[in-house]
Design a protein around this motif. Sequence first.
Motif, mmCIF file in Angstrom:
data_model
loop_
_atom_site.group_PDB
_atom_site.id
_atom_site.type_symbol
_atom_site.label_atom_id
_atom_site.label_comp_id
_atom_site.label_asym_id
_atom_site.label_seq_id
_atom_site.Cartn_x
_atom_site.Cartn_y
_atom_site.Cartn_z
ATOM 1 N N SER A 72 -1.091 -11.055 -7.085
ATOM 2 C CA SER A 72 0.359 -11.036 -6.926
ATOM 3 C C SER A 72 0.876 -9.650 -6.571
ATOM 4 N N ASN A 73 0.187 -8.626 -7.034
ATOM 5 C CA ASN A 73 0.585 -7.254 -6.724
ATOM 6 C C ASN A 73 0.008 -6.795 -5.386
ATOM 7 N N PHE A 74 -1.218 -7.210 -5.101
ATOM 8 C CA PHE A 74 -1.866 -6.787 -3.854
ATOM 9 C C PHE A 74 -1.098 -7.290 -2.635
ATOM 10 N N GLU A 75 -0.408 -8.400 -2.785
ATOM 11 C CA GLU A 75 0.394 -8.932 -1.694
ATOM 12 C C GLU A 75 1.409 -7.911 -1.185
ATOM 13 N N HIS A 76 1.826 -7.008 -2.059
ATOM 14 C CA HIS A 76 2.807 -6.001 -1.651
ATOM 15 C C HIS A 76 2.225 -5.023 -0.630
ATOM 16 N N LEU A 77 0.925 -4.795 -0.677
ATOM 17 C CA LEU A 77 0.307 -3.945 0.342
ATOM 18 C C LEU A 77 0.358 -4.641 1.702
ATOM 19 N N VAL A 78 0.111 -5.940 1.698
ATOM 20 C CA VAL A 78 0.192 -6.709 2.942
ATOM 21 C C VAL A 78 1.618 -6.666 3.481
ATOM 22 N N GLU A 79 2.583 -6.893 2.609
ATOM 23 C CA GLU A 79 3.987 -6.872 3.026
ATOM 24 C C GLU A 79 4.371 -5.514 3.595
ATOM 25 N N LYS A 80 3.860 -4.459 2.993
ATOM 26 C CA LYS A 80 4.223 -3.118 3.449
ATOM 27 C C LYS A 80 3.679 -2.840 4.845
ATOM 28 N N LEU A 81 2.425 -3.189 5.109
ATOM 29 C CA LEU A 81 1.884 -2.974 6.451
ATOM 30 C C LEU A 81 2.540 -3.889 7.477
ATOM 31 N N ASP A 82 2.953 -5.077 7.030
ATOM 32 C CA ASP A 82 3.708 -5.954 7.934
ATOM 33 C C ASP A 82 5.047 -5.317 8.317
ATOM 34 N N GLU A 83 5.678 -4.668 7.342
ATOM 35 C CA GLU A 83 7.003 -4.072 7.555
ATOM 36 C C GLU A 83 6.936 -2.731 8.277
ATOM 37 N N GLU A 84 5.845 -2.005 8.089
ATOM 38 C CA GLU A 84 5.746 -0.632 8.599
ATOM 39 C C GLU A 84 4.589 -0.539 9.594
ATOM 40 N N PRO A 85 4.804 -0.902 10.848
ATOM 41 C CA PRO A 85 3.696 -0.917 11.823
ATOM 42 C C PRO A 85 3.097 0.453 12.097
ATOM 43 N N ALA A 130 -12.889 3.202 -1.909
ATOM 44 C CA ALA A 130 -12.629 2.360 -0.739
ATOM 45 C C ALA A 130 -11.758 1.176 -1.118
ATOM 46 N N TRP A 131 -11.932 0.673 -2.340
ATOM 47 C CA TRP A 131 -11.133 -0.459 -2.801
ATOM 48 C C TRP A 131 -9.746 0.011 -3.248
ATOM 49 N N GLY A 132 -8.876 -0.972 -3.531
ATOM 50 C CA GLY A 132 -7.508 -0.642 -3.933
ATOM 51 C C GLY A 132 -6.638 -0.206 -2.773
ATOM 52 N N LYS A 133 -7.115 -0.459 -1.551
ATOM 53 C CA LYS A 133 -6.399 -0.058 -0.340
ATOM 54 C C LYS A 133 -6.456 -1.194 0.676
ATOM 55 N N LEU A 134 -5.471 -1.189 1.557
ATOM 56 C CA LEU A 134 -5.453 -2.145 2.652
ATOM 57 C C LEU A 134 -5.421 -1.373 3.961
ATOM 58 N N TYR A 135 -6.328 -1.717 4.886
ATOM 59 C CA TYR A 135 -6.505 -0.987 6.141
ATOM 60 C C TYR A 135 -6.193 -1.910 7.318
ATOM 61 N N ARG A 136 -5.546 -1.369 8.331
ATOM 62 C CA ARG A 136 -5.463 -2.108 9.583
ATOM 63 C C ARG A 136 -6.867 -2.153 10.195
ATOM 64 N N ARG A 137 -7.249 -3.312 10.659
ATOM 65 C CA ARG A 137 -8.629 -3.467 11.147
ATOM 66 C C ARG A 137 -8.931 -2.540 12.318
ATOM 67 N N GLU A 138 -7.921 -2.247 13.153
ATOM 68 C CA GLU A 138 -8.190 -1.417 14.327
ATOM 69 C C GLU A 138 -8.600 0.006 13.978
ATOM 70 N N ILE A 139 -8.340 0.436 12.731
ATOM 71 C CA ILE A 139 -8.795 1.758 12.306
ATOM 72 C C ILE A 139 -10.316 1.865 12.437
ATOM 73 N N PHE A 140 -11.003 0.759 12.204
ATOM 74 C CA PHE A 140 -12.464 0.752 12.210
ATOM 75 C C PHE A 140 -13.050 0.437 13.574
ATOM 76 N N LYS A 141 -12.219 0.317 14.596
ATOM 77 C CA LYS A 141 -12.735 -0.045 15.913
ATOM 78 C C LYS A 141 -13.492 1.119 16.553
ATOM 79 N N SER A 142 -14.766 1.054 16.512
ATOM 80 C CA SER A 142 -15.657 2.012 17.172
ATOM 81 C C SER A 142 -17.075 1.525 16.931
ATOM 82 N N ASP A 143 -18.008 2.152 17.569
ATOM 83 C CA ASP A 143 -19.403 1.733 17.435
ATOM 84 C C ASP A 143 -20.132 2.437 16.296
#
Length: 288
Positions: A72-85, A130-143
Amino acid sequence: MFSPEDEIILIDDASDDGSELICAAWAAKYPVAVRLFKTHGVGVSEARNLGIRAAQGRYITFVDSDDRLIASNFEHLVEKLDEEPECGIAIGQFTQVDKNNHRGGEWSYFDAKSAISYTLYQNPLFHTSAWGKLYRREIFKSDIEWFRAGRRYEDLEIFPRLYIKAKKIAVSTECVYFYRFNPNSFINQWTPDRCDTLWATQEIIKFISERLPELKRAAISRYFSANFNVFQLASKGGNTELQLMCWTKICKYRSSILSDPQVRAKNKFGAILSYGGRFISRFVTKHI
């Protein structure tokens, strides 16, 4: 139970405690949302790298095997990245108390440089896990393989590279992750792998020197802390060679620690104690 956007990637890294059966059951019951990968003792870094490569969603988070999200709390990280591109990473806090994890927390925003500085100076809101954080997937885009295979403290080593890719970081005071205390876990006992904290902080100094040289004193502060920690562990374990190696670094950097106004009091206290004699660890009861 799962929304169409949910994606759970389970890595069974040669588990033999019954958890592999639970993972298989979940993958069979929810084949759309849950994907199971089996590896053979590759370790946490390679397991995370596999998960990153397999991920298809907008965001990525990591959960260690004995912990869980406070959903229920972790959802706020999702909401924040949705709101703050413009934010690439949202950071929440963790707790070891498995109750009364009320919703709500204050948010702050930082550029990569500021977030790296606060983390290196060990501000409690800026944990290196590494845990306790939410990352945009494109941050990891590389080989590249993001987490260094065969290393511990891999999440400490990686964070400056991720923060620079993120550019802007949102930080919440809310607890979003339950960290289950395990007296037999890696961080709660001495093994030679604990020395990887020295490797990780040395790598950070190299990276900072190249990309953000103005933060080198902050990187040195974190390296000093790592050396003090390992010095104490080596003292308890009777490893005099390791003690001497760490002691040399402590003496080299202690004047820098004392002259840096941003260094936390705990590190300054260790630097002061270091002037009192070679085997100072008997006077120190807590790790720095």
